[in-house]
Scaffold this active site. Structure first.
Site, short mmCIF file in Angstrom:
data_model
loop_
_atom_site.label_atom_id
_atom_site.label_comp_id
_atom_site.label_asym_id
_atom_site.label_seq_id
_atom_site.Cartn_x
_atom_site.Cartn_y
_atom_site.Cartn_z
N GLU A 1 10.27 2.47 -13.74
CA GLU A 1 8.98 2.09 -13.94
C GLU A 1 8.65 3.08 -15.08
O GLU A 1 9.26 4.42 -15.06
CB GLU A 1 8.27 1.97 -12.71
CG GLU A 1 8.52 0.63 -11.89
CD GLU A 1 7.73 0.40 -11.00
OE1 GLU A 1 7.16 0.91 -10.30
OE2 GLU A 1 7.44 -1.03 -10.84
N ILE B 1 -7.11 -2.51 8.88
CA ILE B 1 -7.67 -1.64 10.03
C ILE B 1 -7.68 -0.12 9.42
O ILE B 1 -6.68 0.27 8.67
CB ILE B 1 -6.72 -1.72 11.28
CG1 ILE B 1 -6.82 -3.15 11.86
CG2 ILE B 1 -7.21 -0.66 12.31
CD1 ILE B 1 -8.20 -3.55 12.28
N CYS C 1 7.34 7.92 -1.31
CA CYS C 1 8.93 7.68 -1.50
C CYS C 1 9.61 8.89 -1.93
O CYS C 1 10.78 9.11 -1.45
CB CYS C 1 8.96 6.48 -2.55
SG CYS C 1 8.17 6.83 -3.97
N GLU D 1 12.11 -0.82 -6.58
CA GLU D 1 11.94 0.68 -6.35
C GLU D 1 11.70 0.82 -4.94
O GLU D 1 10.84 0.30 -4.38
CB GLU D 1 10.66 0.83 -6.99
CG GLU D 1 10.39 0.74 -8.55
CD GLU D 1 11.23 1.92 -9.29
OE1 GLU D 1 11.69 2.76 -8.80
OE2 GLU D 1 11.58 1.57 -10.53
N LYS E 1 21.78 4.43 -6.36
CA LYS E 1 22.27 4.10 -4.97
C LYS E 1 21.43 3.08 -4.13
O LYS E 1 20.67 2.32 -4.75
CB LYS E 1 22.51 5.21 -4.06
CG LYS E 1 23.55 6.00 -4.98
CD LYS E 1 24.37 7.33 -3.84
CE LYS E 1 23.69 8.27 -3.82
NZ LYS E 1 24.23 9.60 -2.84
N ASN F 1 1.76 2.61 0.83
CA ASN F 1 1.41 3.97 0.77
C ASN F 1 0.74 4.50 -0.49
O ASN F 1 0.00 5.44 -0.35
CB ASN F 1 3.14 4.70 0.83
CG ASN F 1 3.81 4.54 -0.58
OD1 ASN F 1 3.77 3.54 -1.00
ND2 ASN F 1 4.78 5.50 -0.50
N LYS G 1 1.08 -8.85 -5.46
CA LYS G 1 0.82 -9.16 -4.11
C LYS G 1 0.79 -7.66 -3.54
O LYS G 1 1.79 -7.02 -3.21
CB LYS G 1 2.00 -9.86 -3.40
CG LYS G 1 1.74 -10.60 -2.16
CD LYS G 1 2.67 -10.53 -1.21
CE LYS G 1 3.20 -9.06 -0.27
NZ LYS G 1 2.26 -8.76 0.53
N GLY H 1 13.32 2.75 -1.17
CA GLY H 1 13.12 4.25 -0.35
C GLY H 1 13.92 5.26 -0.57
O GLY H 1 14.72 5.10 -1.58
P1 NAD Z 1 7.77 -2.81 2.91
O1 NAD Z 1 9.25 -2.97 2.47
O2 NAD Z 1 7.46 -2.95 4.30
O3 NAD Z 1 6.72 -3.69 2.14
C1 NAD Z 1 6.65 -3.85 0.81
C2 NAD Z 1 5.98 -4.96 0.36
O4 NAD Z 1 6.94 -5.83 0.49
C3 NAD Z 1 4.92 -5.59 0.83
O5 NAD Z 1 3.70 -5.84 -0.01
C4 NAD Z 1 5.18 -6.43 2.09
O6 NAD Z 1 4.28 -7.39 2.27
C5 NAD Z 1 6.29 -7.12 0.99
N1 NAD Z 1 7.32 -7.97 1.69
C6 NAD Z 1 7.67 -7.54 3.21
N2 NAD Z 1 8.74 -8.64 3.54
C7 NAD Z 1 8.80 -9.48 2.35
C8 NAD Z 1 9.39 -10.70 2.03
N3 NAD Z 1 10.25 -11.26 3.13
N4 NAD Z 1 9.71 -11.03 1.03
C9 NAD Z 1 8.76 -10.47 -0.09
N5 NAD Z 1 8.10 -9.42 0.03
C10 NAD Z 1 7.93 -8.97 1.36
O7 NAD Z 1 7.42 -1.38 2.44
P2 NAD Z 1 6.14 -0.72 2.82
O8 NAD Z 1 6.47 -0.19 4.51
O9 NAD Z 1 4.87 -1.12 2.45
O10 NAD Z 1 6.49 0.72 1.94
C11 NAD Z 1 7.07 2.04 2.55
C12 NAD Z 1 8.42 1.87 1.80
O11 NAD Z 1 8.18 1.73 0.31
C13 NAD Z 1 9.23 3.21 1.98
O12 NAD Z 1 10.44 2.76 2.18
C14 NAD Z 1 9.01 3.96 0.77
O13 NAD Z 1 9.99 4.74 0.43
C15 NAD Z 1 9.08 2.75 -0.60
N6 NAD Z 1 8.54 3.30 -1.65
C16 NAD Z 1 9.33 3.11 -2.73
C17 NAD Z 1 8.67 3.67 -4.00
C18 NAD Z 1 9.32 3.81 -5.25
O14 NAD Z 1 8.88 3.74 -6.37
N7 NAD Z 1 10.81 3.83 -5.06
C19 NAD Z 1 7.35 3.94 -4.01
C20 NAD Z 1 6.43 3.82 -2.83
C21 NAD Z 1 7.15 3.46 -1.83
#
Ligand code: NAD
Length: 467
Positions: free
Chosen positions: A448, A12, A269, A235, A441, A137, A160, A237
Site C-alpha cells: 500500500e 462502545i 501493526c 496487510e 512472510k 486500530n 467495510k 499482523g
Molecule cells: P481482524 O482480522 O480481527 O479484523 C480485520 C477486519 O476483518 C475487520 O473489518 C473484520 O470485521 C474483518 N473480518 C473478520 N472476519 C472476517 C471474515 N470472515 N471475512 C472477511 N472479513 C472479516 O483484525 P483487527 O483485530 O481488526 O486488527 C488488528 C490486526 O490488524 C493486527 O493483527 C494488526 O497487526 C493488523 N494490522 C495490520 C496492518 C498492516 O498494514 N499490515 C495495519 C493495521 C493492523
C-alpha cells in the site's frame, strides 16, 4: 436454533464502557446491493479523467482538515486513542488523499519501440468494483490508504470498516460524497466480518480486495477469495523487532522505543513488539526505558495530559493481561514497570492496562514469537549484531524492523539482513504516503502507499497498431 442478531451494532467507548454510537448491521444482501449499485455507477466514474477524480479527493482532504477536531473527538470516543493521536491520524488521512490527488495526473501507460508488427502501446484501466476491509486500530488512515489509490484509478470501492470502529469512517465517507464522489462509487457497509466481510471476499464481482487485519483472518479471507479471480492485497499482523546497538544514541533509542511500542496503546501493526539491546549498554538502556515508561499517563483519551488510552475492549485487555500473567507464572522474568490492570475509580469502567516492560523472558517465549497487540514491551539482551539479526529474523512475521546505531556499517548491514517489508534506521513507525508499505512472510503480500498502490488498482491493456 440460532437467535437472530440485532439489526443495529452498538459502538462502545473503550475508555468508559458507554455507547459511542450505533450503526446498521449490514447483511450479505446489503453488500450485494452495494455491489449492484457500484456496477451501475462504474462506467460514469471511470469515464472521468484521473485529475478530475483527484480534485475531489483534494477537496475532501481540505474539508477533513477543517473538521479535524470533531472527527478526532469521534475517533477517540470509538477507538480510545488520545486526542492528539486521533488528530495525527485524521491529518494522516488527509495527507494520503492529498498525495493521491497530487499524482492523479501521472496515470499513464507506455509507448513501446516500433516492431515488425507496427506500433505498440499500453493503457492503464481501472479494475472495476473493489473492496476494502479495515481493522479498528487505525481505521481512518487505513481507509485512506485504500480509498485514495482505488478512486484515483477510476474504480468503485466498497468499504467495510471494523464493526468496532465504523463511526469516523462513515463521516469521512460522507465528506468524500459531498465533494463529488457518488455514494454508489464509495459505499460503506457496516457489519460484522463474518457476514459483510465474507460477502466481499466471496463475491466474483469484486475485482480486487485489499484486506488489513490479523494474519488469522487474512488467511481465512484468502481461502474465501480463492477461485473468485480477484486481486488480493493482504496487510497482516507483525512482530517488529527493534535492535539497539552499542554505538546507539541511548536517549533517542529510549524515546523511539517508548513511542514505537506504546503509541495507540501498543495496538499498531508496526509497533516495536520485541526489543534487542546489546549487553554493553543494556543496563543503562533498561534503566532509562523503565523510567520513561513508568511516567506514561494512562487515561481517557479526551483528558488533557493522557499519553496512553485503553485497549480496544475488555477482551483485548484480558488477553494481553493473561499473556503477562502467563509469562510470570512460567518463567523467571522480571516486570520492570507496569503489568497490572489499574484499579483507580476513573479507569475502572474502561479497558485499561498499565504500560509494561518485561525483561529476562526466554527469547523463544510467546512475547517474542506471537504478535502481542497491547502495551507490553519485552526486552532481551544480545551480545552483538549477528545475534541480534538472528533473533530478529527468528519469527513467522516480516512487517517492519528498526536498528538504532550511529554506525553506517551497522545501518547498511542491518537493513540488508533484516527480513521485513520496511526497515527504519534510528526511527520506528512513521510512514509517509509516498513510501511503499507492506510485509513479507506471514505479514502479508502486496503493497500500500506510493505509486505501487495506484498500480495495484489498475490493469494494463496492450494495443498493437499496424498502420
Ligand atoms: P481482524 O482480522 O480481527 O479484523 C480485520 C477486519 O476483518 C475487520 O473489518 C473484520 O470485521 C474483518 N473480518 C473478520 N472476519 C472476517 C471474515 N470472515 N471475512 C472477511 N472479513 C472479516 O483484525 P483487527 O483485530 O481488526 O486488527 C488488528 C490486526 O490488524 C493486527 O493483527 C494488526 O497487526 C493488523 N494490522 C495490520 C496492518 C498492516 O498494514 N499490515 C495495519 C493495521 C493492523
Amino acid at each position: 436454533m440460532n437467535e437472530k442478531e440485532p439489526d443495529i451494532i452498538e459502538i462502545i467507548n473503550p475508555a468508559t464502557g458507554e455507547r459511542a454510537g450505533t450503526v446498521n448491521r449490514c447483511t450479505k444482501e446489503d453488500v450485494h446491493s452495494a455491489i449492484d449499485g457500484a456496477e451501475d455507477a462504474f462506467s460514469g466514474w471511470a469515464a472521468k479523467s484521473p485529475r478530475e477524480r483527484g480534485k475531489m479527493l483534494f477537496l475532501a482532504a481540505q474539508e477533513i482538515r477543517n473538521k479535524q477536531v470533531g472527527l478526532a473527538e469521534l475517533l477517540t470516543a470509538e477507538q480510545g486513542k488520545p486526542l492528539s493521536e486521533a488528530k495525527n491520524e485524521i491529518q494522516g488521512c488527509a495527507a494520503v488523499l492529498e498525495y493521491y490527488s497530487s499524482i492523479s495526473g501521472t496515470v499513464r501507460g507506455d509507448f513501446l519501440p516500433k516492431s515488425d508488427y507496427g506500433y505498440s502501446f499500453t493503457v492503464k484501466k481501472p479494475l472495476g468494483i473493489c473492496g476494502a476491509i479495515i481493522p479498528w486500530n487505525m481505521p481512518v488512515l487505513i481507509m485512506a490508504w485504500k480509498t485514495g489509490p482505488a478512486l484515483v484509478a477510476g474504480n468503485c470501492l466498497i468499504v467495510k470498516p471494523s464493526s468496532k470502529t465504523p463511526l469516523t469512517s462513515l463521516k469521512i465517507a460522507s465528506i468524500l460524497h459531498r465533494c463529488g464522489i457518488p455514494e454508489d462509487v464509495l459505499p460503506v457497509v457496516t457489519g460484522s466480518g463474518s457476514e459483510a466481510g465474507s460477502a466481499l471476499a466471496e463475491s466474483r464481482k469484486i475485482a480486487a480486495l485489499s484486506f488489513t487485519g490479523s494474519a488469522e483472518t487474512g488467511n481465512f479471507v484468502e481461502k474465501l477469495s480463492c477461485g473468485t479471480g480477484k486481486r488480493l492485497t493482504l496487510e497482516l499482523g507483525g512482530s517488529d523487532p527493534m535492535i539497539v546497538c552499542r554505538d546507539a544514541d541511548v536517549d533517542s533509542a529510549v524515546a523511539g522505543a517508548v513511542a514505537g511500542r506504546f503509541y495507540n496503546c501498543g495496538q499498531t501493526c508496526t509497533a516495536v513488539k520485541r526489543l534487542y539491546v546489546m549487553e554493553d549498554i543494556a543496563e543503562e538502556f533498561k534503566r532509562k526505558l523503565t523510567e520513561k515508561v513508568s511516567q506514561i499517563k494512562t487515561g481517557n483519551g479526551m483528558m488533557k495530559g493522557t499519553k496512553m488510552g485503553p485497549l480496544i475492549d475488555m477482551e483485548a485487555r484480558d488477553k494481553t493481561a493473561g499473556v503477562i500473567a502467563g509469562i510470570q507464572e512460567d518463567y523467571d522474568a522480571e516486570i520492570l514497570t507496569g503489568g497490572e490492570i489499574p484499579d483507580s475509580p476513573d479507569l475502572k469502567c474502561g479497558s485499561f492496562l498499565e504500560p509494561t516492560v518485561i525483561t529476562g523472558a526466554p527469547k523463544d517465549c510467546t512475547l517474542f514469537t506471537e504478535e502481542i497487540f497491547g502495551p507490553v514491551l519485552p526486552v532481551a539482551v544480545v551480545k552483538n549484531m549477528d545475534e541480534a539479526i538472528e533473533e530478529a529474523n527468528r519469527t513467522k512475521f516480516g512487517l517492519g524492523a528498526s536498528v538504532w546505531t550511529t554506525s553506517l556499517k551497522n545501518s547498511f548491514e542491518a537493513s540488508e539482513m533484516l527480513d521485513a517489508g520496511i526497515v527504519w534506521v534510528n526511527r520506528h513507525l512513521k510512514i509517509p504516503p509516498e513510501v511503499p508499505f507492506g510485509g513479507e512472510k506471514e505479514s502479508g503480500s502486496g503493497r500500500e502507499n506510493g505509486l505501487c498502490a495506484l498500480e495495484r488498482y489498475m490493469k494494463e491493456k496492450t494495443v498493437i497498431m499496424t498502420p
